[in-house]
Design a protein around this motif. Structure first.
Motif: not given
Length: 610
Positions: A547-552, A554-561, A574-576, A585-588
């Motif tokens: 699997l791959r962690a899809a949130i990675t 994103l730019p580091r500054s946008e990786r949060y939920s 979400i991992l693929t 990918y979007d962290s909304v």
């Protein structure tokens, strides 16, 4: 504290236990030498533990800098004449247990017992607060000037967070001499009980429970929405500090603030240490919140050929919640998430919520939610889930939380294979050259000890435009029981990782089973993983390239939920599988940064062409 003793008795018990166990250093409970005039900095000493802990002190003088008449009642006392040693604080908390009879500006003499109070109890791993307990207080004069505050600035707080603990002391920093010019936690500890001040500062943790978090370092791991990103175990963000008001909420409501707002002007008061976040300005005077206009995000709609898969923790949703919560969550699915084709929900409770009567079905919860989505202009989602055994999946007792798949039948179909229940494991077989689940929906290894008293993963088989996609919805074990980043153990003990690591390994094994049957199978693993993208949990999920962690992506500054104690961090993921090479990918960000929340988590959306 966990103890049911009154706090005075509990403090004495904590000190006695800690002394006996060698967890804190100190002498036996006897009177200090009466021939020596003791000052506050003598009591505080140059480590985190008072050299006089357990001893009775007499006629300790100072000026009252703050009075607290709620919660832990007492007042702060400060010596206006400093000793010149940056490691020794000039302020201390006097625990009275009842409403103090002193006022800010009083010059007083205090006699009492020096204690080390551990917020949350010894087993929490928290640092202790040096205080004077069981006091007798004499007011000498009133109307005196409060000692000038120490201004906490970006330049005064060191870049390094904490020293490593002493191996000979079990990894504790308690016995180490404070180095306030080298480490942020040492700097704050050297100001424990001292009157401090901050100037205009950016809010990095929205107001809740009559507190908020700010940063005095506006450029420290900042993101474009005003938060401070927690990107590794070595990037704790030293500029964060919590602010509470000494004015009771009944007298003056606490201001509402979102991430990115500013606390303008000057905020001043004693620096406290408490269970929920550590160092806290107990504000005698608070600045004004300036609204910087943070808006909730909306993701783009998926293209016709894109499959949109989302995860959303809806925070213990059940039919007893007000209709307004259902409507707000539904509106978010439609307007902010653009009605994804598949939505994995976490924390769906049974039909009567926390009522502990053996009910496990959640059809009423899901009908109320899906009806609200239709009313908000969204699709008529169908759902698939598996009812848990009563009180076997953790969460709120009686609530029986579980994961659920919602799917839009106009865009995607669900492959039903009968036989799935709370205790039956789904497996993987080859069917017409493709990986197929033996039961769908089905649970992954529900008998594995990794899932004891925890939510079991829910696997389902979907078809989109003739392509099969296997989706696994998760809600891993919480971080409950972990020591905080202000623990006296450095690095802190993260005991909850053990279970999540086992859970991640179980899911990783399942995905590898799928890929062994069909190398290019499309697998999406998603949900509330309750751990960071850089954690051992995520490493175990992605082991072997399964699997791959899809949130990675994103730019580091946008990786949060999620935002916790002023740190914007990843919990939802979400991992693929490898065949999903290209995705969006979007962290909304619609909840975690806001004082008004429908959930404490931000949903995640993945769009790809299977």
């Amino acid at each position: 504290m966990a103890s049911s003793l009154p706090r005075t008795a509990a403090v004495s018990a904590v000190v006695a236990t800690a002394l006996a166990a060698g967890l804190i250093a100190g002498a036996s409970a006897s009177a200090a030498d009466p021939s020596t005039t003791l000052r506050i900095h003598d009591i505080q000493g140059s480590t985190r533990i008072s050299p006089l802990v357990g001893q009775r002190v007499t006629d300790v003088t100072g000026i009252v800098t703050g009075v607290r008449t709620y919660g832990s009642k007492g007042f702060w006392l400060q010596d206006p004449e400093a000793d010149g040693d940056p490691a020794t604080s000039e302020g201390i908390f006097v625990f009275t247990s009842s409403n103090p009879t002193v006022s800010v500006g009083d010059a007083v003499k205090v006699s009492g017992t020096v204690t080390e109070y551990v917020p949350g109890g010894l087993n929490s791993g928290n640092q202790s607060l040096t205080q004077i307990s069981k006091p007798t207080v004499a007011v000498v004069s009133s109307g005196n000037a409060v000692p000038a505050p120490v201004t906490i600035t970006a330049g005064s707080v060191p870049a390094a967070y904490t020293p490593d603990g002493d191996p000979a002391a079990g990894g504790s920093v308690n016995g180490l001499t404070l180095r306030p010019q080298s480490f942020a936690l040492d700097y704050y500890e050297s100001l424990e009980g001292t009157n401090v001040r901050i100037g205009t500062s950016r809010v990095v943790g929205a107001s809740a429970h009559s507190e908020l978090w700010v940063t005095v370092k506006p450029h420290e791991n900042a993101n474009r929405r005003g938060g401070t990103v927690y990107g590794s175990y070595d990037a704790q963000n030293t500029g964060r500090v919590k602010v509470q008001s000494l004015t009771p909420i009944a007298q003056k409501p606490f201001p509402t603030a979102n991430v990115g707002d500013a606390l303008t002007g000057e905020t001043e008061g004693p620096l406290d240490f408490n269970q929920y976040g550590g160092y806290t300005i107990a504000a005698r005077a608070m600045g004004t919140v300036e609204d910087r206009g943070l808006e909730r995000e909306a993701t783009r709609p998926q293209h016709r050929s894109e499959l949109a898969v989302a995860t959303y923790n809806v925070e213990n949703l059940d039919p007893t919640d007000p209709q307004e919560k259902f409507d707000a969550l539904a509106k978010a699915v439609v307007d902010n998430l653009a009605s994804p084709d598949i939505v994995a929900l976490e924390e769906i409770q049974d039909n009567n919520g926390a009522k502990n009567d053996g009910t496990v079905a959640a059809d009423a919860t899901l009908k109320k939610f899906t009806d609200a989505i239709v009313a908000a202009g969204g699709p008529a989602y169908e759902w698939r889930s598996i009812d848990p055994e009563n009180n076997k999946d953790g969460g709120e007792p009686g609530g029986n939380i579980r994961q659920v798949f919602l799917f839009n039948p106009e865009r995607v179909s669900f492959t039903d294979r009968a036989g799935g229940d709370a205790t039956t494991a789904t497996g993987v077989v080859k069917e017409r050259g493709r990986a197929a689940l033996t039961v769908s929906p089905g649970r992954i290894a529900p008998a594995d000890e990794a899932w004891e008293n925890s939510r079991k993963p829910l696997a389902g088989e979907f078809v989109f435009r003739g392509r099969t996609v296997i989706v696994v919805a998760n809600h891993f074990g919480s971080k409950g029981g972990d020591e905080s980043i202000v623990s006296h153990h450095q690095p802190p003990n993260r005991s909850s990782e053990v279970k999540r690591l086992q859970q991640a390994q179980a899911v990783n094994t399942f995905v590898k089973d799928v890929l062994a049957v069909q190398r290019h199978a499309a697998v999406v693993v998603l949900g509330d993983i309750n751990d960071f993208e850089f954690s051992a949990t995520t490493e175990a999920l992605t082991d072997g390239g399964a699997l791959r962690a899809a949130i990675t992506s994103l730019p580091r500054s946008e990786r949060y939920s999620y935002v916790y104690q002023g740190n914007s961090q990843v919990l939802d993921q979400i991992l693929t599988s490898p065949s999903i090479r290209h995705f969006d990918y979007d962290s909304v960000h619609i909840n975690a940064e806001f004082a008004e929340q429908n959930s404490d988590h931000d949903p995640q959306v993945l769009r790809f062409r299977p």
